[in-house]
Design a protein around this motif. Structure first.
Motif, PDB file in Angstrom:
ATOM      1  N   ALA A  16       2.376   1.556  -3.488  1.00 44.53           N
ATOM      2  CA  ALA A  16       1.352   2.041  -4.148  1.00 44.53           C
ATOM      3  C   ALA A  16       1.022   3.563  -4.248  1.00 44.53           C
ATOM      4  O   ALA A  16       0.765   4.103  -5.297  1.00 44.53           O
ATOM      5  CB  ALA A  16      -0.111   1.046  -3.999  1.00 44.53           C
ATOM      6  N   VAL A  17       0.782   4.071  -3.123  1.00 45.59           N
ATOM      7  CA  VAL A  17       0.614   5.414  -2.920  1.00 45.59           C
ATOM      8  C   VAL A  17       1.683   6.170  -3.460  1.00 45.59           C
ATOM      9  O   VAL A  17       1.406   7.142  -4.315  1.00 45.59           O
ATOM     10  CB  VAL A  17       0.281   5.702  -1.458  1.00 45.59           C
ATOM     11  CG1 VAL A  17       0.024   7.199  -1.066  1.00 45.59           C
ATOM     12  CG2 VAL A  17      -1.165   5.130  -0.795  1.00 45.59           C
ATOM     13  N   ALA A  18       2.996   5.698  -2.930  1.00 50.93           N
ATOM     14  CA  ALA A  18       3.950   6.726  -3.518  1.00 50.93           C
ATOM     15  C   ALA A  18       4.265   6.530  -5.020  1.00 50.93           C
ATOM     16  O   ALA A  18       4.777   7.492  -5.671  1.00 50.93           O
ATOM     17  CB  ALA A  18       5.078   6.070  -2.829  1.00 50.93           C
ATOM     18  N   LEU A  56       0.788  -1.375   0.035  1.00 49.63           N
ATOM     19  CA  LEU A  56       0.016  -0.137   0.041  1.00 49.63           C
ATOM     20  C   LEU A  56       0.968   1.375  -0.104  1.00 49.63           C
ATOM     21  O   LEU A  56       0.631   2.273  -0.570  1.00 49.63           O
ATOM     22  CB  LEU A  56      -1.078  -0.069   1.085  1.00 49.63           C
ATOM     23  CG  LEU A  56      -2.157  -1.003   1.103  1.00 49.63           C
ATOM     24  CD1 LEU A  56      -2.881  -0.930   2.610  1.00 49.63           C
ATOM     25  CD2 LEU A  56      -2.991  -0.843   0.108  1.00 49.63           C
ATOM     26  N   ILE A  57       1.929   1.529   0.851  1.00 52.24           N
ATOM     27  CA  ILE A  57       2.684   2.350   0.747  1.00 52.24           C
ATOM     28  C   ILE A  57       3.399   2.909  -0.435  1.00 52.24           C
ATOM     29  O   ILE A  57       3.573   3.703  -0.808  1.00 52.24           O
ATOM     30  CB  ILE A  57       3.828   2.221   2.015  1.00 52.24           C
ATOM     31  CG1 ILE A  57       3.254   2.376   3.387  1.00 52.24           C
ATOM     32  CG2 ILE A  57       4.984   3.499   1.804  1.00 52.24           C
ATOM     33  CD1 ILE A  57       4.112   1.862   4.431  1.00 52.24           C
ATOM     34  N   SER A 111       2.743  -0.322 -13.403  1.00 53.72           N
ATOM     35  CA  SER A 111       2.725  -0.138 -11.902  1.00 53.72           C
ATOM     36  C   SER A 111       2.216  -1.351 -11.282  1.00 53.72           C
ATOM     37  O   SER A 111       2.766  -1.730 -10.185  1.00 53.72           O
ATOM     38  CB  SER A 111       1.618   1.165 -11.623  1.00 53.72           C
ATOM     39  OG  SER A 111       2.172   2.426 -12.279  1.00 53.72           O
ATOM     40  N   THR A 134       1.696   5.918  -7.150  1.00 53.91           N
ATOM     41  CA  THR A 134       0.738   6.713  -7.825  1.00 53.91           C
ATOM     42  C   THR A 134       0.958   8.347  -7.721  1.00 53.91           C
ATOM     43  O   THR A 134       0.846   9.220  -8.714  1.00 53.91           O
ATOM     44  CB  THR A 134      -0.440   6.474  -6.940  1.00 53.91           C
ATOM     45  OG1 THR A 134      -0.889   5.260  -7.140  1.00 53.91           O
ATOM     46  CG2 THR A 134      -1.825   7.227  -7.473  1.00 53.91           C
ATOM     47  N   LEU A 135       1.574   8.815  -6.515  1.00 56.35           N
ATOM     48  CA  LEU A 135       1.796  10.200  -6.517  1.00 56.35           C
ATOM     49  C   LEU A 135       2.961  10.574  -7.464  1.00 56.35           C
ATOM     50  O   LEU A 135       3.133  11.584  -8.108  1.00 56.35           O
ATOM     51  CB  LEU A 135       2.432  10.412  -5.208  1.00 56.35           C
ATOM     52  CG  LEU A 135       1.392  10.550  -4.001  1.00 56.35           C
ATOM     53  CD1 LEU A 135       1.627  10.779  -2.578  1.00 56.35           C
ATOM     54  CD2 LEU A 135      -0.038  11.512  -4.332  1.00 56.35           C
ATOM     55  N   THR A 136       3.979   9.704  -7.507  1.00 55.42           N
ATOM     56  CA  THR A 136       5.373  10.051  -8.443  1.00 55.42           C
ATOM     57  C   THR A 136       4.640   9.837  -9.801  1.00 55.42           C
ATOM     58  O   THR A 136       5.097  10.720 -10.667  1.00 55.42           O
ATOM     59  CB  THR A 136       6.256   8.982  -8.069  1.00 55.42           C
ATOM     60  OG1 THR A 136       6.551   8.695  -6.850  1.00 55.42           O
ATOM     61  CG2 THR A 136       7.369   8.926  -9.221  1.00 55.42           C
TER      62      THR A 136
END
Length: 451
Positions: free
Chosen positions: A22-24, A19-20, A161, A26-28
């Protein structure tokens, strides 16, 4: 009962890490996409601005608009618009077309292909109004290549991704599983250890990380448990053995009396009373050791508060107690004042047990002395008995340990007196040493306590 998947540390760690990431990720991706789009638009805008500047410079050098050469390009267009909106000149691909964009907008903007008479791709448009002229220059550039690059980026991110997240999840799952495998081995081994399997030990991994230290600590705890269990079993066995003798003696006396025509009840009662008193002393010693073991585990509130105790007075009081046999001389010469902080009842028991032990082994004489030196207050009890062999001097301080000579004596104890003395001295942060008496030749018991 079905186990919840998320109850596993391995699953929670993998899910959390994925999850961490995935969030990082996505933001990138969003940030990179925005940055790439803006950079490419800035490049197109710079190209349009330079094109408009070149046309403006040409207009300043030639007043004849007919002589302006505007190249034909399907991916670009140019219009020169008068103040009233009339198109003065245009590139061939928009020749004859009216003003194709609204000049009231910003200097740079994008136009949808449905709003233009040419091409099927969106255009980037720049509107320039050079100084010293009232003509507006409108230049446009197709941005289909830009959209193709952005589309490729989106496709790569969309496909790459999930693959990257799967690789992260698989890696974390494998690493955490490998890391926690020693913990599972430890758990399995501990689950199989019962009351009779305390000799078993958990596997210690080769690594010296937290799990390795946990295994070492667990094995050290099992060592203590095994040692404690063995002491408990030995304690129960010895206590049972010691109690069996007086019980058997009492039973024998009563059985003999019941089968006798004229039993000597006075003698029988005396013998039974003596055996009963021996059992009572033993039970009292056992209860003292049990209470001491309990309070020695950290429950200091159950212990008596320490106070100043005059050891010389304790020795004088215990030396005046009547003891048998009467042919043994007890000397208290050389006693000087000595105060220590401790429990008076327990310290009295120390002196009493040491003197009783000396009576058990002495032949004719016992000496007791109290002195002080740089270590503190020292109490020495000497006797002229056979002494204690050097190899047995530490062992006799254990519970239910006696020398062969004491077992042969009728007045021999249960092997608990010296164990109690040792426990009390240790609880007072003192020392107990067993050596040979330099003056009487027998045993010397030397107690040292800080004053």
């Amino acid at each position: 009962m079905k186990r919840n998947l998320l109850s596993s540390v391995r699953a929670r760690s993998t899910l959390g890490a994925t999850l961490i990431v995935a969030v990082a990720l996505t933001l990138t991706v969003v940030a990179l996409y925005g940055q790439l789009r803006q950079t490419m638009l800035d490049n197109v805008d710079s190209t349009l601005e330079l094109r408009a500047a070149d046309i403006a410079a040409f207009l300043e050098e030639d007043d004849e608009l007919d002589s302006i050469a505007i190249s034909n390009d399907d991916d670009a267009f140019v219009q020169l618009v008068a103040p009233n909106g009339t198109v003065i000149e245009a590139s061939e691909n928009v020749e004859g077309e009216p003003e194709i964009v609204d000049r009231s907008g910003s200097a740079f903007f994008s136009v949808d292909p449905t709003e233009l008479p040419i091409g099927s791709e969106p255009f980037r448009v720049h509107i320039a109004s050079p100084q010293d002229t009232d003509i507006t220059i409108v230049v446009g550039q197709a941005i289909d290549e830009l959209n193709d690059v952005l589309a490729t980026f989106r496709t790569t991110a969309f496909v790459g991704s999930p693959i990257l997240l799967l690789l992260v999840a698989a890696t974390v799952w494998g690493v955490v599983g490998r890391t926690l495998s020693p913990v599972e081995a430890i758990r399995t081994e501990v689950a199989e250890i019962g009351g009779t399997g305390l000799h078993r030990r958990v596997p210690e991994p080769a690594s010296r990380d937290e799990i390795g230290r946990l295994a070492v600590t667990m094995n050290a705890m099992l060592d203590r448990l095994e040692s404690s269990h063995q002491r408990q079993q030995r304690f129960v066995s010895d206590a049972s053995h010691e109690l069996r003798t007086p019980i058997a003696t009492i039973r024998h006396e009563v059985e003999v009396a019941l089968t006798s025509d004229s039993p000597d009840w006075h003698r029988i009662a005396t013998d039974v009373l003596e055996e009963n008193m021996r059992m009572q002393r033993m039970v009292e010693d056992l209860l003292w050791l049990a209470r001491h073991d309990h309070t020695g585990d950290g429950d200091d509130q159950m212990r008596e508060p320490h106070q100043l105790v005059d050891l010389d007075e304790v020795v004088f009081h215990e030396a005046r107690r009547n003891r048998a046999p009467t042919n043994i001389e007890l000397s208290t010469a050389g006693i000087s004042a000595g105060q220590v902080r401790g429990n008076s009842d327990e310290l009295s028991r120390v002196v009493r047990n040491l003197i009783d032990n000396a009576y058990t082994h002495a032949t004719t004489k016992i000496t007791v002395s109290v002195s002080t030196d740089q270590r503190g207050v020292v109490v020495r009890v000497d006797d002229d008995g056979p002494g204690v062999p050097e190899q047995s001097r530490e062992k006799i301080l254990e519970r239910f340990t006696r020398t062969d000579e004491s077992r042969a004596r009728v007045s021999g104890g249960f092997g608990l007196g010296l164990a109690i003395v040792n426990e009390i001295i240790l609880s007072h942060n003192g020392t107990l040493q067993v050596t040979q008496s330099p003056s009487l030749g027998g045993a010397r018991f030397e107690v040292t306590l800080s004053d």
